[in-house]
Scaffold this motif. Structure first.
Motif, short mmCIF file in Angstrom:
data_model
loop_
_atom_site.label_atom_id
_atom_site.label_comp_id
_atom_site.label_asym_id
_atom_site.label_seq_id
_atom_site.Cartn_x
_atom_site.Cartn_y
_atom_site.Cartn_z
N LEU A 155 76.05 -17.26 3.51
CA LEU A 155 75.69 -16.38 4.61
C LEU A 155 76.82 -15.37 4.80
CD1 LEU A 155 73.69 -15.99 7.13
CD2 LEU A 155 75.47 -17.19 8.42
N ILE A 156 76.47 -14.10 4.85
CA ILE A 156 77.46 -13.04 5.06
C ILE A 156 77.17 -12.40 6.41
CG2 ILE A 156 78.38 -10.86 4.21
CD1 ILE A 156 77.53 -11.74 1.41
N ARG A 157 78.20 -12.33 7.26
CA ARG A 157 78.00 -11.79 8.60
C ARG A 157 79.22 -10.97 9.03
NH1 ARG A 157 80.11 -15.64 12.74
NH2 ARG A 157 81.31 -17.23 11.65
N PRO A 158 79.03 -9.99 9.90
CA PRO A 158 80.17 -9.22 10.40
C PRO A 158 81.02 -10.08 11.34
CG PRO A 158 78.08 -8.05 10.72
CD PRO A 158 77.74 -9.46 10.39
N MET A 159 82.33 -10.01 11.18
CA MET A 159 83.28 -10.66 12.09
C MET A 159 84.37 -9.65 12.38
SD MET A 159 83.77 -14.66 10.96
CE MET A 159 84.87 -14.90 12.38
N GLY A 160 84.35 -9.09 13.58
CA GLY A 160 85.28 -8.01 13.86
C GLY A 160 84.95 -6.83 12.97
N LYS A 161 85.95 -6.31 12.28
CA LYS A 161 85.74 -5.19 11.36
C LYS A 161 85.52 -5.66 9.93
CE LYS A 161 88.56 -1.98 14.09
NZ LYS A 161 89.73 -1.04 14.08
N LEU A 162 85.49 -6.99 9.73
CA LEU A 162 85.36 -7.54 8.38
C LEU A 162 83.98 -8.14 8.16
CD1 LEU A 162 88.77 -9.45 8.04
CD2 LEU A 162 88.27 -7.04 7.55
N LEU A 163 83.71 -8.46 6.89
CA LEU A 163 82.56 -9.27 6.52
C LEU A 163 83.07 -10.65 6.16
CD1 LEU A 163 80.48 -6.81 4.28
CD2 LEU A 163 79.98 -7.51 6.64
N ALA A 164 82.42 -11.68 6.68
CA ALA A 164 82.82 -13.06 6.39
C ALA A 164 81.71 -13.73 5.61
CB ALA A 164 83.09 -13.82 7.68
N MET A 165 82.10 -14.56 4.65
CA MET A 165 81.14 -15.28 3.81
C MET A 165 81.26 -16.77 4.09
SD MET A 165 80.71 -15.35 -0.36
CE MET A 165 82.27 -16.23 -0.66
N CYS A 166 80.18 -17.39 4.52
CA CYS A 166 80.15 -18.82 4.81
C CYS A 166 79.31 -19.53 3.76
CB CYS A 166 79.59 -19.06 6.21
SG CYS A 166 79.40 -20.80 6.62
N LEU A 167 79.89 -20.54 3.11
CA LEU A 167 79.14 -21.33 2.15
C LEU A 167 78.14 -22.20 2.89
CD1 LEU A 167 81.97 -22.47 -0.33
CD2 LEU A 167 80.62 -20.36 -0.33
N GLU B 149 77.56 -10.42 -15.67
CA GLU B 149 78.22 -9.75 -14.57
C GLU B 149 77.56 -10.11 -13.24
OE1 GLU B 149 81.01 -7.93 -14.41
OE2 GLU B 149 81.28 -8.56 -16.48
N ASP B 150 76.22 -10.31 -13.26
CA ASP B 150 75.52 -10.68 -12.03
C ASP B 150 76.02 -12.02 -11.51
OD1 ASP B 150 74.06 -8.40 -11.98
OD2 ASP B 150 72.26 -9.26 -12.90
N GLN B 151 76.35 -12.95 -12.42
CA GLN B 151 76.81 -14.26 -12.00
C GLN B 151 78.24 -14.23 -11.49
OE1 GLN B 151 75.76 -16.20 -15.77
NE2 GLN B 151 74.43 -17.57 -14.62
N LYS B 152 78.94 -13.15 -11.72
CA LYS B 152 80.29 -12.99 -11.21
C LYS B 152 80.29 -12.24 -9.87
CE LYS B 152 82.40 -12.88 -15.82
NZ LYS B 152 83.17 -12.08 -16.80
N ALA B 153 79.09 -12.01 -9.33
CA ALA B 153 78.96 -11.23 -8.11
C ALA B 153 78.33 -12.07 -7.01
CB ALA B 153 78.10 -9.99 -8.37
N ASP C 287 85.16 -26.67 -21.73
CA ASP C 287 86.25 -25.77 -21.36
C ASP C 287 85.71 -24.80 -20.31
OD1 ASP C 287 88.24 -23.86 -21.12
OD2 ASP C 287 88.72 -23.85 -23.26
N LEU C 288 86.28 -24.85 -19.11
CA LEU C 288 85.79 -24.01 -18.03
C LEU C 288 85.96 -22.53 -18.34
CD1 LEU C 288 86.96 -26.02 -14.89
CD2 LEU C 288 84.76 -26.08 -16.08
N ASP C 289 86.97 -22.18 -19.16
CA ASP C 289 87.13 -20.78 -19.55
C ASP C 289 85.96 -20.33 -20.43
OD1 ASP C 289 89.48 -20.53 -18.17
OD2 ASP C 289 90.74 -21.09 -19.88
N LYS D 91 80.01 -23.92 -9.34
CA LYS D 91 78.73 -24.33 -8.77
C LYS D 91 78.07 -23.14 -8.10
CE LYS D 91 76.67 -27.40 -5.30
NZ LYS D 91 76.93 -28.40 -4.23
N GLU D 92 76.75 -23.05 -8.25
CA GLU D 92 76.04 -21.96 -7.60
C GLU D 92 75.82 -22.31 -6.13
OE1 GLU D 92 72.28 -18.98 -8.05
OE2 GLU D 92 73.36 -19.79 -9.74
#
Length: 299
Positions: free
Chosen positions: A155-167, A88-92, A78-80, A150-151
């Motif tokens: 990569l997190i990088r600035p894009m414009g005024k935002l932060l973008a996350m690339c798997l 909490e660390d794994q949810k971050a 059951d995925l739940d 899945k873990e």
């Protein structure tokens, strides 16, 4: 309609936790045309039916997940319940280190990118502070997150005024170029050919790059085909384009430059492609350098 977030959690840097929401970067306007599978005889749509070998067709709400630990022996998952086991660390999204943008080759980017936004007023200030710090120091962040069971390393990088996350793909999932490099045959460069290549590269280099000018031509043609057939019109094939067969590399380079700038632009006196010059070409026989094209004529 406002975009809906696909994930909520925290962006963690040491003891700093920033509540964030993730949004898909995919635009609804870019949805591809989907073709359906049909039965050739009656043109009925093909259905993908999920069946049980004992009970036949089953509905989605009757399907559960399981792991086969032995032949035909399963333990239900059951995925739940799995979510409850996470700390909490794994949810971050936990930042592990900062790197220079060129430190990680784009080959590891797997194509899935999401925007991260602060979730609520409390996240606005630390989010802006982290964004500004990454811009000022010209750094990207490497982080880890559990995403869809899945873990992932991201990569997190600035894009414009935002932060973008690339798997990202893991290193062991990517074949390195060193595997194929031994198959390359060592070749000797001809100086005049090298010069022409540089001229050609410069001629096709715009002063300002505009990625928005690239359109999905195939999708446009497919849309045209669909509209034509729905209207009951005859499909008229486009005239075939004649491609000049150029076997000699030197001739191909000359003709490419002439196509971009006109016949007068390409050098006319060069050594044959198969002969390597043994001495520098006299200055009197060297064609004058091609001036950079004006912005109006660039690609």
């Amino acid at each position: 309609m406002a975009a809906r977030s696909t994930w909520k959690g925290y962006l963690k840097l040491s003891l700093v936790s920033i509540p964030v929401k993730a949004y898909s970067t995919n635009s609804s306007e870019g949805s591809p045309i989907r073709l359906n599978q049909l039965h050739a005889e009656c043109k009925s749509r093909i259905k993908n039916v999920k069946t049980c070998p004992i009970h036949g067709e089953v509905k989605n709400d009757q399907i559960v997940s399981g792991y086969e630990y032995s032949k035909d022996q399963y333990v239900l998952i059951d995925l739940d319940e799995l979510s409850k086991l996470r700390s909490e660390d794994q949810k971050a999204i936990t930042i592990r280190e900062f790197i220079a943008p060129e430190a990680l080759d784009p080959i590891y980017w797997n194509g899935s990118t999401l925007y991260l936004m602060p979730d609520g007023p409390i996240g606005q200030r630390p989010y802006a502070l982290l964004h500004a710090g990454m811009v000022e120091t010209n750094r990207y962040a490497i982080a880890q997150v559990v995403w869809h069971g899945k873990e992932h390393v991201v990569l997190i990088r600035p894009m414009g005024k935002l932060l973008a996350m690339c798997l990202l793909s893991y290193a062991h999932e990517i074949s390195q170029p060193s595997i194929l490099e031994p198959e390359l045959v060592p070749t000797e460069q001809v100086p005049e050919e090298a010069k022409l290549v540089r001229l050609l590269i410069d001629a096709v280099s715009p002063r300002e790059f505009d990625f928005a000018k690239y359109k999905d031509i195939y999708a446009a043609k497919l849309t045209e085909l669909i509209e034509t057939k729905v209207a009951g019109k005859e499909i008229v094939a486009a005239p075939a384009q004649e491609h000049t067969q150029v076997i000699n590399l030197m001739d191909a380079l000359k003709q490419s430059i002439a196509k971009l700038h006109g016949p007068a632009a390409a050098p006319t006196e060069t050594a044959p492609a198969e002969e390597t010059p043994t001495a520098p070409t006299p200055a009197s026989t060297v064609s004058p350098p091609i001036m950079a094209p004006s912005k109006k004529t660039r690609a």
